[in-house]
Design a protein around this motif. Structure first.
Motif, mmCIF file in Angstrom:
data_model
loop_
_atom_site.group_PDB
_atom_site.id
_atom_site.type_symbol
_atom_site.label_atom_id
_atom_site.label_comp_id
_atom_site.label_asym_id
_atom_site.label_seq_id
_atom_site.Cartn_x
_atom_site.Cartn_y
_atom_site.Cartn_z
ATOM 1 N N ILE A 262 0.846 -1.199 0.000
ATOM 2 C CA ILE A 262 0.000 0.000 0.000
ATOM 3 C C ILE A 262 0.880 1.247 0.000
ATOM 4 C CG2 ILE A 262 -1.742 1.289 1.316
ATOM 5 C CD1 ILE A 262 -2.795 -1.454 2.238
ATOM 6 N N GLU A 263 1.958 1.213 0.780
ATOM 7 C CA GLU A 263 2.863 2.374 0.803
ATOM 8 C C GLU A 263 3.505 2.582 -0.561
ATOM 9 O OE1 GLU A 263 5.574 1.578 3.935
ATOM 10 O OE2 GLU A 263 4.366 2.607 5.428
ATOM 11 N N GLU A 264 3.872 1.469 -1.190
ATOM 12 C CA GLU A 264 4.554 1.571 -2.477
ATOM 13 C C GLU A 264 3.621 2.150 -3.533
ATOM 14 O OE1 GLU A 264 5.998 -1.402 -5.836
ATOM 15 O OE2 GLU A 264 6.081 -2.215 -3.827
ATOM 16 N N GLY A 497 14.414 -5.732 5.526
ATOM 17 C CA GLY A 497 14.602 -4.469 4.794
ATOM 18 C C GLY A 497 13.316 -4.135 4.055
ATOM 19 N N TYR A 498 12.972 -2.850 3.974
ATOM 20 C CA TYR A 498 11.769 -2.461 3.233
ATOM 21 C C TYR A 498 11.961 -2.794 1.759
ATOM 22 C CZ TYR A 498 10.475 -0.071 7.485
ATOM 23 O OH TYR A 498 10.163 0.185 8.779
ATOM 24 N N LYS A 499 13.201 -2.594 1.289
ATOM 25 C CA LYS A 499 13.567 -3.046 -0.051
ATOM 26 C C LYS A 499 14.429 -4.271 0.188
ATOM 27 C CE LYS A 499 11.941 0.535 -2.258
ATOM 28 N NZ LYS A 499 10.533 0.323 -2.518
ATOM 29 N N SER A 503 19.045 -4.130 3.798
ATOM 30 C CA SER A 503 18.566 -4.539 5.128
ATOM 31 C C SER A 503 18.569 -3.356 6.080
ATOM 32 C CB SER A 503 19.465 -5.628 5.702
ATOM 33 O OG SER A 503 19.367 -6.763 4.918
ATOM 34 N N VAL A 504 17.481 -3.198 6.807
ATOM 35 C CA VAL A 504 17.382 -2.137 7.815
ATOM 36 C C VAL A 504 17.691 -2.741 9.190
ATOM 37 C CG1 VAL A 504 15.762 -0.590 8.965
ATOM 38 C CG2 VAL A 504 15.771 -0.735 6.479
ATOM 39 N N LEU A 505 17.205 -3.954 9.438
ATOM 40 C CA LEU A 505 17.550 -4.666 10.675
ATOM 41 C C LEU A 505 18.432 -5.850 10.299
ATOM 42 C CD1 LEU A 505 14.117 -4.815 12.539
ATOM 43 C CD2 LEU A 505 15.994 -3.211 12.893
ATOM 44 N N GLY A 522 18.420 4.726 20.159
ATOM 45 C CA GLY A 522 19.399 4.756 19.066
ATOM 46 C C GLY A 522 19.238 6.013 18.249
ATOM 47 N N HIS A 523 20.218 6.256 17.382
ATOM 48 C CA HIS A 523 20.116 7.429 16.530
ATOM 49 C C HIS A 523 18.921 7.291 15.610
ATOM 50 C CE1 HIS A 523 24.501 7.581 17.535
ATOM 51 N NE2 HIS A 523 24.129 8.832 17.777
ATOM 52 N N SER A 524 18.522 8.421 15.060
ATOM 53 C CA SER A 524 17.419 8.411 14.106
ATOM 54 C C SER A 524 17.822 7.555 12.904
ATOM 55 C CB SER A 524 17.183 9.863 13.703
ATOM 56 O OG SER A 524 16.251 9.892 12.704
ATOM 57 N N GLY A 525 16.900 6.680 12.465
ATOM 58 C CA GLY A 525 17.196 5.827 11.306
ATOM 59 C C GLY A 525 17.885 4.532 11.696
ATOM 60 N N ALA A 526 18.051 4.284 13.021
ATOM 61 C CA ALA A 526 18.774 3.073 13.447
ATOM 62 C C ALA A 526 17.923 1.818 13.276
ATOM 63 C CB ALA A 526 19.197 3.214 14.901
ATOM 64 N N GLY A 527 16.599 1.985 13.214
ATOM 65 C CA GLY A 527 15.733 0.815 13.000
ATOM 66 C C GLY A 527 14.769 0.547 14.143
ATOM 67 N N LYS A 528 14.576 1.539 15.054
ATOM 68 C CA LYS A 528 13.707 1.314 16.223
ATOM 69 C C LYS A 528 12.255 1.086 15.778
ATOM 70 C CE LYS A 528 14.928 5.385 17.866
ATOM 71 N NZ LYS A 528 15.902 5.910 16.898
ATOM 72 N N SER A 529 11.753 2.019 14.943
ATOM 73 C CA SER A 529 10.356 1.886 14.503
ATOM 74 C C SER A 529 10.184 0.636 13.663
ATOM 75 C CB SER A 529 9.933 3.090 13.676
ATOM 76 O OG SER A 529 10.113 4.251 14.422
ATOM 77 N N THR A 530 11.220 0.299 12.915
ATOM 78 C CA THR A 530 11.120 -0.892 12.069
ATOM 79 C C THR A 530 10.936 -2.130 12.946
ATOM 80 O OG1 THR A 530 12.551 0.212 10.508
ATOM 81 C CG2 THR A 530 12.301 -2.152 10.236
ATOM 82 N N MET A 531 11.645 -2.153 14.089
ATOM 83 C CA MET A 531 11.532 -3.305 14.987
ATOM 84 C C MET A 531 10.092 -3.460 15.484
ATOM 85 S SD MET A 531 14.569 -3.957 17.631
ATOM 86 C CE MET A 531 14.212 -5.315 18.701
ATOM 87 N N LEU A 538 3.202 -5.448 10.653
ATOM 88 C CA LEU A 538 2.928 -4.633 9.477
ATOM 89 C C LEU A 538 3.804 -5.131 8.334
ATOM 90 C CD1 LEU A 538 2.751 -1.049 11.012
ATOM 91 C CD2 LEU A 538 0.909 -2.642 10.502
ATOM 92 N N TYR A 539 4.918 -5.721 8.678
ATOM 93 C CA TYR A 539 5.818 -6.310 7.693
ATOM 94 C C TYR A 539 6.262 -7.655 8.246
ATOM 95 C CZ TYR A 539 6.093 -1.444 6.212
ATOM 96 O OH TYR A 539 5.785 -0.174 5.807
ATOM 97 N N LYS A 540 6.862 -8.438 7.363
ATOM 98 C CA LYS A 540 7.301 -9.770 7.784
ATOM 99 C C LYS A 540 8.830 -9.810 7.690
ATOM 100 C CE LYS A 540 6.230 -14.517 6.363
ATOM 101 N NZ LYS A 540 7.535 -15.006 6.121
#
Ligand code: ADP
Length: 753
Positions: A262-264, A497-499, A503-505, A522-531, A538-540
């Motif tokens: 949906i985001e894409e 990874g979203y792509k 890999s993001v995590l 962690g710093h912004s963009g470190a992957g906290k929200s992704t976790m 929301l993702y697998k």
């Protein structure tokens, strides 16, 4: 992304010999030579070797066993895949940026092979260009105008409209009746002219005949009008029925898609497909497809009548038609190109509008209204210019085509007129024939526009079917019972990874006990929200698994699992409606009392009672009639209502003032008790209740421990805390200098603690 191209014939032959029976796992094109010239080549990856093909020849073969590493690097506006061989980096292929993502995947594939793993990258066809003909896909789709099976799409529209087939049957009968009356009408006119109007001498029966024939003409006209009205009603009913079903299907499909998809696709594009494209299909069915049956019936009927009546005059009618058709065919291609150009500009206009309306707050905050108006004006001007050019062309060439199509009528009048003068044909017959010729020409005129309508409808249908054919998120067989979730959570070597190529995590391992509170730092963009996105399903995860009470997270039914989660995000979204209905959103069967109890726990009860309509207060679109803190407390009440076992707090107090923050913190402290909690907070002090802090750095777990342990370690966490303290001290100093900011004011780093 396509990772397994089909080799052209020459390359395939060369590869065949080099492969020696091995299977091609991946096959990627590259397009640059080492000195930066364009070329056509392919990198073939098998389980054991990399085979580089260039201009139909094998250029090099590199055994994977001799490689120590692989890396995809960026050069000046181009890229390079490099391997580590004999202790030295060796370039394998060079490519333009178009292939960058593909070769980032190649890096992972080759690395997997080197490390003895089977590569997991899958070839997914999300290219911008059609791999068969190389032409660009229709924007935001994977549809190639050139290669798609257009007949198949029309057949599918027909199949989808199955519930309307009965109505189409009725329409067919109405069309036949309509055609019959249209054919009858010129016959009546002929008798009117021959037997009454040009009748020589004053016969006694002329007046009654005149009355009778005029009445018959009127009757024909009335009947065709009534049939026309009936036809419109039935076709509107049929097309509305079909489109309602289609909209429901595509809407349900979108609901079942992954968030990534949906985001894409972007909300605007999906809305366009659900509303705009289905509407275009509806108009096609109602005004074109059904009408086409009428036009074809009439064309065949009139054709048979004129040929059987006078074959020579029928031929005169037809003489200019082949030339006219050739001309129309020629101009149609030009028109299609111009329309595509116009559509592209229209798309840009929609994008510009969408962009600005979504970010209207930012536009206003930065006072950029004038700039946005100017930008919109420039896009709108381009739309106007392209539209004017298209219209000018269309309104010049189509009347010419129409004139050419109808040119035969002059031959008919000339030939027929000479026969009338020679008394071998009556005036009535000539009039009848001319009317039939007119019928034929207007049908042909209509047919000349048909390809455009069909083409538009096919494109819209393809866009709709494309969504409907996407794979939904599979609803797992629920092997685990979500009702009894305790809340033990384990991240087991999770990579995501979203792509898929980035890999993001990376290999996250984390054990969390029931009731524990984990602060993600962690710093912004470190992957906290992704976790937490993975935890919210929301993702697998691409690799590894998340285990809940020892069961894979995928083993729980999605709906049941989500009902055991409580989520409070930074920007809480409220739907337009009453407060109580917004609280009830988490559990639609909750009673009013339960909602009120939840609001009390969330410290929201007091302020809700203070509103004019209490719990029935209308919150406005996105809850804009309430303050950020009020919206937040409602979303906490919403989270409490489902009595979750796992709580997720993502910057839950980031955008509220100090006083509200205290109330929210109080409510949160109450509700996380006994629940496994993952919290992200920019202000590290708000994580003071956390049992453990997990520090992420570039997608990896860098540190784990309590606040004191991590401060003692003096690593990333300690530096983040120190940086924040400095910021806070600076803002306090600035506040003090400026006389303070009054109660509730705070600097960028939050209140000093
Ligand atoms: P954090 O919460 O630590 O600030 P995120 O988990 O939001 O970091 O983001 C980690 C990385 O993933 C960032 O590089 C970000 O750009 C990227 N990212 C986040 N969300 C998306 C998305 N929906 N699609 C693509 N990339 C994303």
């Amino acid at each position: 992304m396509l990772l397994n191209y089909t080799l052209p014939e020459k390359e395939a032959e060369a590869a065949e010999k080099a492969l020696r029976g091995e299977d091609i796992l991946y096959c990627l094109p590259y397009d640059l030579t080492p000195d930066g010239k364009f070329t056509d080549g392919y990198l073939v990856i098998t389980g054991t070797r990399l085979i580089v093909l260039c201009a139909g020849q094998v250029d090099k073969i590199v055994p994977v066993s001799e490689l120590a590493g692989c890396c995809c690097g960026e050069l000046n506006s181009s890229g390079m895949l490099e391997v580590d061989m004999d202790g030295e980096p060796r370039p394998i292929v060079f490519f333009t940026m178009e292939h960058m993502a593909r070769y980032s995947m190649a890096e992972r594939i080759v690395t997997d092979l080197i490390e003895g793993r089977r590569p997991k990258a899958v070839s997914v066809d999300d290219e911008k260009k059609c791999p068969i003909c190389g032409r660009p896909y229709i924007r935001n789709t994977r549809i190639c105008r050139n290669c798609s099976d257009r007949m198949g799409v029309l057949k599918r529209i027909w199949r989808v409209s199955r519930p309307c087939w009965g109505m189409y049957g009725i329409l067919l009968v109405l069309f036949w009746l309509n055609s019959a009356f249209m054919l009858l009408s010129p016959v009546v006119s002929k008798h009117l002219i021959n037997d009454v109007l040009v009748h020589k001498g004053a016969g006694a029966g002329l007046l009654p005949n005149l009355l009778w024939l005029v009445a018959l003409t009127g009757l024909c006209s009335l009947v065709t009008t009534l049939i026309g009205a009936g036809r419109e009603i039935v076709s509107a009913k049929a097309s509305n029925l079909m489109v309602r079903d289609l909209r429901n299907d595509i809407y349900s499909k979108v609901q079942s898609m992954s968030l990534g998809y949906i985001e894409e696709k972007k909300a605007g594009d999906l809305m366009q497909r659900i509303n705009g494209d289905t509407g275009r299909i509806q108009r096609f069915i109602q005004n074109v497809a059904v009408q086409a049956i009428n036009e074809i019936c009439l064309f065949i009927g009139v054709g048979i009548v004129v040929v059987s009546y006078n074959p020579f005059m029928a031929m005169l009618i037809m003489v200019p038609i082949p030339f006219a058709l050739l001309f129309t065919n020629y101009i149609r291609n030009t028109v299609r190109r111009r329309y595509h150009h116009q559509w592209r500009w229209m798309d840009k206009l929609t994008d510009a509008l969408n962009n600005v309306l979504n970010g209207i707050k930012v536009v206003k905050v930065f006072g950029q209204e004038e700039r946005e108006i100017a930008h919109f004006d420039s896009v709108a001007s381009s739309v106007r210019n392209t539209t004017c050019r298209v219209e000018k062309y269309v309104y010049t060439v189509f009347p010419i085509a129409r004139f050419l199509i109808g040119f035969g009528s002059y031959f008919v009048t000339l030939y027929g007129g000479s026969r009338v003068l020679g008394h071998t044909m009556s005036l009535g017959e000539l009039m009848q024939f001319s009317t039939y010729a007119g019928y034929l020409y207007s049908r042909l005129d209509w047919f000349s526009m048909l390809p455009r309508h069909v083409s538009e409808a096919i494109t819209s249908a393809q866009r709709v079917f494309e969504v409907m054919d996407e794979e939904s998120l599979p609803e797992p067989e629920s092997k685990a019972d979500a009702d009894n979730i305790r809340g033990d959570i384990r991240f087991d070597d999770v990579t995501f990874g979203y792509k898929s190529y980035k890999s993001v995590l990376k290999n996250i391992d984390l054990d969390v006990k029931k009731g524990e509170m984990i602060g993600l730092v962690g710093h912004s963009g470190a992957g906290k929200s992704t976790m937490i996105n993975l935890l919210m399903r929301l993702y697998k995860a691409d690799e590894g698994d998340i285990k809940i009470d020892g069961n894979s997270i995928e083993d729980y039914s999605l709906a049941e699992y989500k009902s055991r989660l409580g989520v409070v995000l930074q920007e809480s979204y409220l739907f337009s409606g009453s407060i109580i209905n917004n609280i009830r959103y988490a559990r639609p069967d909750a009673s009013d009392d339960e909602c009120i109890r939840a609001a009390k726990i969330a410290n929201a009860h007091e302020f809700i009672l203070g509103l004019p309509d209490g719990y029935d207060t209308y919150v406005g679109e996105k809850g804009q009639r309430l303050s950020g803190g009020e919206r937040q407390r409602i979303s906490i009440a919403r989270a409490v209502l489902s009595d979750p076992k796992i709580m997720i707090l993502d910057e839950a107090t980031a955008s509220v003032d100090t006083e509200t923050e205290q109330q929210i913190q109080e409510a949160l402290a109450r509700i996380i008790k006994g629940r496994t909690t993952f919290a992200i907070a920019h202000r590290l002090s708000t994580l003071k209740n956390a049992n453990r802090l997990v520090v992420l750095e570039e997608g990896r777990v860098a540190e784990i421990g309590s606040h004191n342990e991590l401060m003692e370690k003096d690593g990333i966490y300690a530096s983040l805390v120190k940086a924040q303290r400095t910021m806070t001290a600076m803002s306090v100093a600035i506040d003090a200098e400026g006389g303070g900011r009054g109660p509730g004011g705070r600097g960028p780093g939050g209140p000093p603690r």
